[in-house]
Scaffold this motif. Structure first.
Motif, mmCIF file in Angstrom:
data_model
loop_
_atom_site.group_PDB
_atom_site.id
_atom_site.type_symbol
_atom_site.label_atom_id
_atom_site.label_comp_id
_atom_site.label_asym_id
_atom_site.label_seq_id
_atom_site.Cartn_x
_atom_site.Cartn_y
_atom_site.Cartn_z
ATOM 1 N N PRO A 344 45.042 47.254 41.748
ATOM 2 C CA PRO A 344 45.542 46.457 42.873
ATOM 3 C C PRO A 344 44.774 46.699 44.170
ATOM 4 O O PRO A 344 44.500 45.746 44.914
ATOM 5 N N VAL A 345 44.412 47.953 44.440
ATOM 6 C CA VAL A 345 43.713 48.249 45.691
ATOM 7 C C VAL A 345 42.314 47.641 45.693
ATOM 8 O O VAL A 345 41.896 47.005 46.673
ATOM 9 N N PHE A 346 41.574 47.804 44.608
ATOM 10 C CA PHE A 346 40.217 47.240 44.569
ATOM 11 C C PHE A 346 40.255 45.713 44.526
ATOM 12 O O PHE A 346 39.373 45.053 45.079
ATOM 13 N N TRP A 347 41.263 45.137 43.876
ATOM 14 C CA TRP A 347 41.419 43.688 43.901
ATOM 15 C C TRP A 347 41.678 43.222 45.326
ATOM 16 O O TRP A 347 41.089 42.223 45.786
ATOM 17 N N ALA A 348 42.527 43.946 46.056
ATOM 18 C CA ALA A 348 42.823 43.586 47.448
ATOM 19 C C ALA A 348 41.582 43.747 48.329
ATOM 20 O O ALA A 348 41.380 42.977 49.280
ATOM 21 N N MET A 349 40.728 44.720 48.021
ATOM 22 C CA MET A 349 39.480 44.876 48.769
ATOM 23 C C MET A 349 38.601 43.643 48.593
ATOM 24 O O MET A 349 37.981 43.172 49.558
ATOM 25 N N LYS A 350 38.570 43.109 47.383
ATOM 26 C CA LYS A 350 37.777 41.899 47.138
ATOM 27 C C LYS A 350 38.334 40.724 47.928
ATOM 28 O O LYS A 350 37.565 39.918 48.490
#
Length: 461
Positions: A344-350
């Motif tokens: 979720p965190v890396f998806w939100a970074m994208k």
């Protein structure tokens, strides 16, 4: 009671007798903070030296590998970076043995000089265009020396501080050693950013990247001077005076079935997960920003540096909390948060690639996971092993967990991403390792925050 030799009395100034027999020695507060400052300062500088390379991987790849395939060059640079991590367990054995036979202080003085010298050499090293294949070969050899040195550094600093600290605040005081890895990365980013802004991007890529490596000489000189003024830890000095130190700490660590079991549990139930959570939250996040999201170098560096600065107090928070509620549940919770939260965190970074503020907040969340797994771990490792083989024994699982499982993460994750074309595929590796740690640690890890280190010395006496 064995008579104390003059050597046993050569402990850090400010120590006073605690019990009626004089077997226990307690360090006063001002002396303890001097010990922490000297130990943490030197360790921070060694991490700074080690992480300059990782922070400059993209630029270094253009100077030490052929330029016709930038992606291959970058992966080769990450591979070179990884060699320094893979060799760390061997450094743990070499310098752990020195620390358990000669003393904690001597071992981490030697590692400091080795690290500083190797780092300075990189600053002078000719490039691929100048000496051809000899350049990357020399770079790999230097990284091996750095890895060996770092393999002996952490154990010495953690044991040294823990053996000075009071039992009821061991997690709090050793958490300042835990800050050093993140602080070293923060300082390396700050120096790199400052140098780049001072001389301009073109000159920095051409020759300015050498400056952070060369500055290491001054930092190491100051730290070495401060460390030479320290004495041996009171517990080790007493153990040595009693003639109870190990003559073969590697054999006693690995040849003892019970100790070997504790090492394996510490590795798979604590340090392996801690290693991947650490490198995902700090290094892989930086690579993801720069190479996947194409965030400019300066912007991405500021984002990660700001998140690290915001997160550093939480190492102390969770270290102190572990004195109250135990080490195990905090470390397991941190691994579980990482396993659940990475995607979720890396998806939100994208989704927020154009917002530095949002990216900083998201990297900060990753750093919080790091503080949970890392803040209490030095205290746990010190408590898990007997004093006569403590330096060697705790260094083995720590440096395999961080050096192998964690250190290989950027290379493995980046390679998986390139091979699959899926920017999130690399996260499967840290998630898997973190989940293994949750399961193994949850079942087998023993809570040992109530251990009193001097009790062992009393028994041997």
């Amino acid at each position: 009671m064995a008579q104390s030799s003059p050597e046993s009395l050569a402990v850090t100034p400010g120590i006073r007798a605690h019990d009626s027999e004089g077997a226990r020695e307690v360090v006063d507060s001002s002396t303890l903070w001097k010990v922490i400052f000297a130990s943490a300062g030197g360790t921070m500088i060694e991490w700074y030296d080690f992480y300059i390379f990782g922070s400059l991987a993209a630029i270094i790849s253009t100077h030490f590998f052929p330029k016709d395939n930038p992606t291959a060059g970058f992966l080769l640079t990450l591979g070179t970076f990884a060699t320094g991590f893979v060799v760390r367990p061997f450094g743990a054995l070499v310098f752990g043995r020195v620390g358990d036979i000669v003393g904690r202080k001597y071992a981490f003085l030697v590692t400091l000089l080795l690290m500083g010298g190797a780092t300075a050499v990189i600053g002078f090293l000719p490039t691929y265009e100048t000496i051809g294949i000899a350049a990357p070969i020399a770079l790999v050899l230097i990284r091996l020396v750095q890895g060996l040195a770092l393999g002996g550094e952490y154990g010495g600093a953690a044991v040294y501080v823990a053996e000075h600290a009071p039992d009821e605040k061991r997690g709090f005081y050793t958490s300042f050693i835990q800050i050093t890895a993140t602080l070293g990365l923060f300082v390396s980013l700050a120096v790199i950013l400052g140098t780049r802004l001072a001389i301009g991007e073109a000159d920095f890529k051409e020759w300015g990247w050498r400056v952070p490596f060369l500055l290491s000489v001054l930092l190491v000189a100051v730290s070495f001077y401060v460390r030479t003024r320290l004495k041996e830890s009171p517990i080790f000095a007493k153990l040595k005076a009693q003639g109870k130190t190990s003559a073969a700490p590697i054999k006693d660590s690995l040849g003892n079935k019970r100790n070997w079991k504790v090492i394996l549990i510490a590795l798979f139930g604590a340090t392996a997960g801690q290693g991947v959570v650490w490198y995902t939250g700090q290094f892989y996040a930086l690579y993801f920003l720069q190479n996947t999201l194409k965030v400019p170098f300066i912007t991405s560096t500021i984002i990660v540096a700001a998140a690290l600065a915001l997160g550093m107090p939480f190492f102390v928070f969770f270290g102190a909390l572990s004195d109250r509620i135990g080490r195990k549940k905090i470390m397991i919770a941190g691994n579980l948060c990482g396993a659940i939260g990475f995607f979720p965190v890396f998806w939100a970074m994208k989704q927020n690639a154009d917002s530095p503020v949002a990216l900083t907040a998201l990297v900060f969340v990753l750093v919080l996971f790091v503080t949970m797994v890392y803040g209490p771990i030095a205290a746990y490792l010190v408590e898990a092993f007997p004093a006569k083989v403590r330096y060697t024994s705790l260094s083995i699982p720590y440096h395999i967990g961080n050096g192998v499982f964690g250190g290989l993460l950027p290379l493995i994750a980046s390679s998986v991403t390139v091979a699959t074309g899926n920017i999130y595929a690399g996260l499967l590796y840290p998630i898997s390792v973190a989940l293994i740690t949750v399961v193994v640690g949850g079942i087998f890890l023993k809570e040992r925050s109530d251990v009193r280190l001097w009790d062992e010395i009393d028994r041997t006496a």
